[in-house]
Design an enzyme around this catalytic site. Structure first.
Site, PDB file in Angstrom:
ATOM      1  CG  LEU A  45      -1.841  -1.231   1.369  1.00  0.00           C
ATOM      2  CD1 LEU A  45      -2.792  -1.055   2.537  1.00  0.00           C
ATOM      3  CD2 LEU A  45      -2.627  -1.503   0.080  1.00  0.00           C
ATOM      4  CB  ALA A  74       0.296   8.384  -0.841  1.00  0.00           C
ATOM      5  N   GLY A  75      -1.658   6.414  -2.616  1.00  0.00           N
ATOM      6  CA  GLY A  75      -2.852   6.280  -3.449  1.00  0.00           C
ATOM      7  C   GLY A  75      -3.898   5.421  -2.771  1.00  0.00           C
ATOM      8  CG  HIS A  76      -3.234   1.241  -2.089  1.00  0.00           C
ATOM      9  ND1 HIS A  76      -1.914   1.087  -2.431  1.00  0.00           N
ATOM     10  CD2 HIS A  76      -3.938   0.428  -2.912  1.00  0.00           C
ATOM     11  CE1 HIS A  76      -1.815   0.206  -3.420  1.00  0.00           C
ATOM     12  NE2 HIS A  76      -3.030  -0.206  -3.731  1.00  0.00           N
ATOM     13  CD  GLN A 105      -5.521  -9.262  -9.989  1.00  0.00           C
ATOM     14  OE1 GLN A 105      -6.457  -9.539  -9.252  1.00  0.00           O
ATOM     15  NE2 GLN A 105      -5.142  -8.007 -10.228  1.00  0.00           N
ATOM     16  N   GLY A 109      -9.200   2.825  -7.518  1.00  0.00           N
ATOM     17  CA  GLY A 109      -8.424   3.935  -8.055  1.00  0.00           C
ATOM     18  C   GLY A 109      -8.540   4.010  -9.572  1.00  0.00           C
ATOM     19  CE  LYS A 147      -1.762   2.313 -10.491  1.00  0.00           C
ATOM     20  NZ  LYS A 147      -1.588   1.164 -11.448  1.00  0.00           N
ATOM     21  CG  ASP A 148      -5.344  -0.346 -11.678  1.00  0.00           C
ATOM     22  OD1 ASP A 148      -4.425  -0.743 -12.414  1.00  0.00           O
ATOM     23  OD2 ASP A 148      -5.212  -0.184 -10.457  1.00  0.00           O
ATOM     24  NE  ARG A 204       2.129  -3.800 -11.960  1.00  0.00           N
ATOM     25  CZ  ARG A 204       2.248  -5.100 -12.158  1.00  0.00           C
ATOM     26  NH1 ARG A 204       3.453  -5.620 -12.286  1.00  0.00           N
ATOM     27  NH2 ARG A 204       1.184  -5.874 -12.219  1.00  0.00           N
TER      28      ARG A 204
END
Length: 282
Positions: free
Chosen positions: A33, A35-37, A61, A147, A149-150, A187
């Protein structure tokens, strides 16, 4: 915050909360995890009585075993972050708990799951739908937070929710970026400092393409982005698609849709690390 490892304990806890009339929010994560999470968790905490965050590195996945092996695993730090952000429950099951036997269900929602990531990572979105549908079944949340981003993942999950008649509000949350503009991702921790600096060119190029697009065609804009990023030493574009923001079908003209998004995947560095991002044109 409670740390829960079994589906049975999770369901008992949530049944008690539901009996009290409490709303339940879910943030599905694969751990590592950042800061986005944290921003997703904060929103979930603010909008629900109970905030459940799953930490599960879902093997179904990943179509590349080496990618799964390289994925960061930081459970202790993850739980500390969730505690600090006010999460109610951290659900961290084992693979055996979630998949006591192989999941043979097949999900198909073309074109959302067959283009871009779907084309380059066969089976990826089937695995995403397997785990997210399982989590929705365990938690039965009122809202689930993802998010942006995905971007493609959200489009696929919305189709799945509709197809399976889940009574769940899907809440997309804006991309959180590093100071350079690089989209925060688990990542990113696999990048060297130099590679991280190089990767910043991805979003910087996407931003420049907004002005370029105002006087050029879709095809020209696509070519501009690919050429500019490939010109950066250490970056290689896998794909850049400019698509309808809802269906994810390619567009050939700026008037083809009311919602148009550019989605990109870029390899960065010598390993290389696969990074995704997007930008909205209209």
């Amino acid at each position: 915050m409670k740390i829960v490892n079994t589906i049975k304990e999770l369901k008992v806890l949530l049944a008690n909360e539901r009996a009290e009339g409490h709303s339940i929010g879910l943030v599905p994560t694969m751990g590592a995890l950042h800061a986005g999470h944290a921003s997703l968790v904060r929103r979930c905490v603010a909008e629900n009585d109970v905030a459940v965050v799953s930490i599960f590195l879902n093997p179904t996945q990943f179509n590349d075993k080496s990618d799964l092996e390289r994925y960061p695993r930081t459970l202790e730090a993850d739980c500390a972050l969730l505690q600090a952000e006010g999460a109610t429950i951290a659900f961290a099951p084992s693979v055996a708990e979630v998949y006591p036997e192989p999941d043979t269900r097949h999900f198909s929602y073309p074109p959302t799951d067959t283009v871009m990531e779907g084309a380059y990572r066969p089976g990826h979105f089937n695995g995403v739908c397997q785990i997210v549908s399982k989590l929705f079944g365990y938690v039965e949340p009122d809202r689930a937070y993802f998010g942006e981003k995905d971007y493609q993942q959200i489009a696929v999950i919305r189709r799945m929710v509709e197809a399976l008649s889940f009574n769940i509000e899907i809440v997309p949350c804006r991309v959180v970026r590093e100071e350079s503009g690089l989209a925060m991702s688990s990542r990113n921790s696999l990048l060297t400092d130099d590679e991280r600096e190089t990767a910043a060119a991805i979003y910087q190029t996407l931003q420049r393409s907004l002005a370029f697009a105002s006087s050029h065609s879709v095809a020209e804009t696509q070519e501009y982005v690919v050429r500019a990023i490939n010109a950066v030493d250490g970056l290689e574009v896998q794909y850049y698609n400019i698509v309808d923001g809802i269906t994810l079908a390619d567009v050939s003209d700026w008037n083809d849709a009311d919602d148009i998004v550019g989605c990109i995947t870029v390899f960065c560095g010598h390993t290389p690390i696969r990074l995704i991002d997007h930008i909205r044109y209209k």
